[in-house]
Design an enzyme around this catalytic site. Structure first.
Site, short mmCIF file in Angstrom:
data_model
loop_
_atom_site.label_atom_id
_atom_site.label_comp_id
_atom_site.label_asym_id
_atom_site.label_seq_id
_atom_site.Cartn_x
_atom_site.Cartn_y
_atom_site.Cartn_z
N TYR A 157 0.81 -1.21 0.00
CA TYR A 157 0.00 0.00 0.00
C TYR A 157 0.85 1.27 0.00
O TYR A 157 0.38 2.33 -0.42
CB TYR A 157 -0.93 0.02 1.22
CG TYR A 157 -2.02 -1.03 1.20
CD1 TYR A 157 -2.15 -1.93 0.15
CD2 TYR A 157 -2.93 -1.13 2.23
CE1 TYR A 157 -3.14 -2.89 0.13
CE2 TYR A 157 -3.94 -2.09 2.23
CZ TYR A 157 -4.03 -2.96 1.18
OH TYR A 157 -5.03 -3.91 1.17
N LYS A 207 4.16 -15.29 3.90
CA LYS A 207 4.30 -16.15 2.72
C LYS A 207 5.79 -16.39 2.50
O LYS A 207 6.34 -16.12 1.44
CB LYS A 207 3.63 -15.50 1.51
CG LYS A 207 3.40 -16.45 0.32
CD LYS A 207 2.47 -17.60 0.64
CE LYS A 207 2.24 -18.46 -0.61
NZ LYS A 207 1.51 -19.72 -0.29
N ASP A 239 -2.21 -18.49 2.98
CA ASP A 239 -3.28 -19.31 2.42
C ASP A 239 -3.79 -20.32 3.45
O ASP A 239 -5.00 -20.54 3.57
CB ASP A 239 -2.84 -20.01 1.13
CG ASP A 239 -1.43 -20.55 1.20
OD1 ASP A 239 -0.76 -20.39 2.24
OD2 ASP A 239 -0.97 -21.14 0.19
N ASP A 263 -5.40 -6.92 5.90
CA ASP A 263 -6.62 -6.33 5.35
C ASP A 263 -7.58 -7.42 4.90
O ASP A 263 -8.77 -7.42 5.24
CB ASP A 263 -6.24 -5.43 4.17
CG ASP A 263 -7.39 -4.55 3.70
OD1 ASP A 263 -8.50 -4.63 4.27
OD2 ASP A 263 -7.18 -3.79 2.74
N ASP A 267 -11.06 -9.01 7.14
CA ASP A 267 -12.38 -8.91 6.51
C ASP A 267 -13.01 -10.30 6.37
O ASP A 267 -14.21 -10.48 6.59
CB ASP A 267 -12.27 -8.26 5.13
CG ASP A 267 -12.19 -6.74 5.20
OD1 ASP A 267 -12.10 -6.21 6.32
OD2 ASP A 267 -12.22 -6.09 4.14
#
Length: 385
Positions: A157, A207, A239, A263, A267
């Site tokens: 971001y 990851k 994952d 993020d 959610d």
């Protein structure tokens, strides 16, 4: 007894708190839910004799319409001089035609950067009264209670370089994921210190089998963990974490992760509570703390008095806890939310099947406000005996 008296409660220890809060109602349903959060904060102040000053400013699409900027200088100056910022929601499809740096979301990213809050706290818990609102089975979500600690000022971001290239009749886009050791260290400490006050477990999500940034992340988190020997640490690839959040949410206590992963995962975890409208967040670590519900601006229901204000009200409770250091008052607000839900009141996003009482945004806010007063009265009555 619905409300248990708090441990170590002593009315004589109550202190008057003076607090300046800049309110950014923002876009869509933001003004509607923020209004209810402010009403609850005013009630808390009246009950306990605190002095909360609220100053409203423009941000996001609302600011673009009046000033052509998603974060006017006057708004930023007010935020930087406040004790806390309470944000409603940012964004609207009507601004999608603007360049990325002029859209409402650019104002939010700039605000986060200027305030300096690097750790985003997102609690996700299962409410017994709302187990039927979750798409997951009740036995899966029962007693689930997760705190996401999301790094907020790094990663994709904010990483540079970024952009879109158009050459020889074709286009390509690029973003940069970048993290320094210092950025990882500071947010990791927030996660471990939070775990000390909870169930003493941190799950770091990365990851590392693919990304160098994640390899540095894992190395750094492992090193910081040595300073917290009482905290259990484990690691999951993002994952796998996404799967376990849905299948075994009770295995988690504190989840520590970087900006993009946090993020998405937080959610996703909204299914545990039954709706994004239930989720609060706090951004801490900088000059001024920022509080906002996790949900977006929901332009499709804006102005219809249908939005769920509980995420905004729970964000106000986090403001009381983290900025004002008023733990008892924060607990009162959270207990009031549980009371209203247990009594069967629902906004449309958490209404399921027959039964219950469907209420509007303002009605839900009024119910919580009344419950906050009831909780406080019960506290005092208990200690007057």
């Amino acid at each position: 007894m619905l409300f248990q008296s708090p441990r170590n409660f002593d009315p004589a220890n109550f202190r008057v708190m003076q607090l300046k809060v800049v309110v950014l109602p923002g876009d869509g349903v933001g003004p509607e839910v923020t209004e209810q959060a402010i009403r609850v904060l005013r009630e808390v102040a009246d009950i306990h004799g605190h002095k909360f000053l609220f100053e409203e400013k423009l941000a996001g699409g609302a600011a673009i319409k009046q000033t052509r900027s998603p974060l006017p200088a006057a708004t930023l100056d007010a935020c930087l001089s406040a004790d806390a910022v309470l944000l409603g929601a940012i964004g609207s499809p009507e601004f999608d035609h603007l360049s990325a740096d002029r859209r409402p979301e650019a104002g939010l990213l700039a605000l986060r950067n200027k305030l300096g809050g690097f750790a985003n706290l997102r609690p996700v818990a299962s409410y017994r009264a709302l187990e039927g609102a979750s798409p997951l089975r009740a036995e899966v979500v029962e007693s689930a209670d997760i705190l996401f600690v999301r790094e907020l000022l790094g990663g994709l971001y904010f990483g540079e370089p970024r952009g879109i290239d158009s050459t020889y009749g074709t286009s390509s886009a690029f973003n940069t994921m970048r993290y320094s050791v210092g950025e990882i260290e500071r947010v990791a400490r927030v996660a471990f210190e939070a775990a000390q006050k909870r169930r003493r477990k941190v799950t770091s999500v990365d990851k590392a089998n693919v990304l160098e940034t994640s390899q540095l992340w894992r190395q750094t988190v492992n090193r910081i963990a040595t300073n917290y020997p009482e905290i259990e640490l484990d690691h999951l690839y993002v994952d796998a974490a996404a799967m376990h959040i849905i299948m075994k949410p009770r295995r988690f206590d504190v989840i520590l992760t970087e900006n993009l992963f946090g993020d998405i995962l937080s959610d996703e975890a909204a299914v545990i509570s039954g709706s994004l409208g239930m989720l609060a967040s706090a951004t801490v670590g900088g000059a001024v703390d920022l509080y906002e519900p996790v949900h977006g601006s929901a332009p499709d229901i804006a102005g219809k008095n249908r939005a769920n204000p509980l995420g905004a009200i729970a964000s106000a409770a986090m403001l009381l806890r983290h900025t004002a250091k008023l733990e008892e008052e924060a607990c009162d607000v959270e207990a009031a939310i549980r009371f209203v839900l247990d009594a069967g009141y629902r906004t449309p996003d958490i209404a399921t099947g027959a039964g219950g009482h469907l209420v509007s945004t303002t009605e839900m806010g009024e119910l919580v406000l009344e419950a906050v007063t009831e909780v406080a009265n019960m506290r005092y009555a208990y200690h007057a005996v």
